[in-house]
Enzyme design. Structure first.
Site, mmCIF file in Angstrom:
data_model
loop_
_atom_site.group_PDB
_atom_site.id
_atom_site.type_symbol
_atom_site.label_atom_id
_atom_site.label_comp_id
_atom_site.label_asym_id
_atom_site.label_seq_id
_atom_site.Cartn_x
_atom_site.Cartn_y
_atom_site.Cartn_z
ATOM 1 N N GLU A 25 0.847 -1.185 0.000
ATOM 2 C CA GLU A 25 0.000 0.000 0.000
ATOM 3 C C GLU A 25 0.882 1.234 0.000
ATOM 4 O OE1 GLU A 25 -2.920 -0.071 3.057
ATOM 5 O OE2 GLU A 25 -3.704 -1.986 2.427
ATOM 6 N N PRO A 26 0.376 2.335 -0.557
ATOM 7 C CA PRO A 26 1.185 3.546 -0.564
ATOM 8 C C PRO A 26 1.385 4.091 0.841
ATOM 9 C CG PRO A 26 -1.003 3.985 -1.459
ATOM 10 C CD PRO A 26 -0.922 2.518 -1.195
ATOM 11 N N LYS A 27 2.460 4.804 1.021
ATOM 12 C CA LYS A 27 2.732 5.493 2.281
ATOM 13 C C LYS A 27 2.109 6.875 2.196
ATOM 14 C CE LYS A 27 4.863 7.041 6.002
ATOM 15 N NZ LYS A 27 3.938 8.030 6.500
ATOM 16 N N TYR A 28 1.224 7.176 3.140
ATOM 17 C CA TYR A 28 0.590 8.487 3.186
ATOM 18 C C TYR A 28 1.258 9.329 4.259
ATOM 19 C CZ TYR A 28 -3.067 6.538 0.289
ATOM 20 O OH TYR A 28 -3.746 5.965 -0.737
ATOM 21 N N ASP A 29 1.553 10.557 3.928
ATOM 22 C CA ASP A 29 2.167 11.465 4.888
ATOM 23 C C ASP A 29 1.078 12.177 5.666
ATOM 24 O OD1 ASP A 29 4.809 10.930 4.339
ATOM 25 O OD2 ASP A 29 4.927 12.407 2.735
#
Length: 157
Positions: A25-29
């Site tokens: 999954e993408p890394k969300y900031d």
């Protein structure tokens, strides 16, 4: 389920694993947040277990549309100029309640959910024991998407 609840944490690895059974999954900031829909409201917890509801009232307003008993694991993020603004999310999280509300009026938050910890259907309930693939297969209506009001995000919140 006891609250605050512990959440799974990502682990750094030198090389990405390959083969069947791996999910990425993408890394969300943003600010890691557990969203808990209870009888009349929503309670938000930081990864540490601290209650952070007052800092993310725009997510509470959106979260009350979820079915009672829903518990989600995700990220409170802020979109500015078409991209995530980590500094804005951290500023909000570290602000006084009064300042957090002023920041929310200028830059509303979005909630990116990546896991259902508790399903609102009592027959299912606590999902943490289920395999990740089963939790991901719950229909969108099981928890419904949470959309905060405001401009700046290119899609659902």
């Amino acid at each position: 389920m006891e609250f605050p609840t512990k959440v799974a944490l990502a682990q750094a690895v030198p090389v990405l694993p390959e083969g069947p059974g791996w999910w990425y999954e993408p890394k969300y900031d943003g600010h890691r947040t557990v969203l808990r829909r209870i009888d009349e409201t929503v309670v938000l917890y930081a990864r540490s277990g601290r209650v952070v509801t007052q800092h993310w009232m725009d997510l509470v307003v959106a979260g009350v549309t979820l079915r009672r008993g829903t518990v989600l694991d995700g990220e409170a993020v802020i979109w500015r100029y078409g991209r995530l603004d980590f500094a804005a999310a951290q500023s909000r999280a570290a602000s006084s309640v009064t300042r957090a509300r002023a920041l929310a009026a200028r830059h509303p938050a979005s909630y990116v959910c990546w896991d259902v910890l508790q399903h609102p259907d009592p027959k299912i309930g606590d999902c943490r024991h289920l395999p990740y693939t089963e939790r991901r297969a719950f229909p969108p209506g099981a928890s419904r998407r949470c959309r905060a009001a405001g401009p700046g995000h290119p899609g659902d919140r």
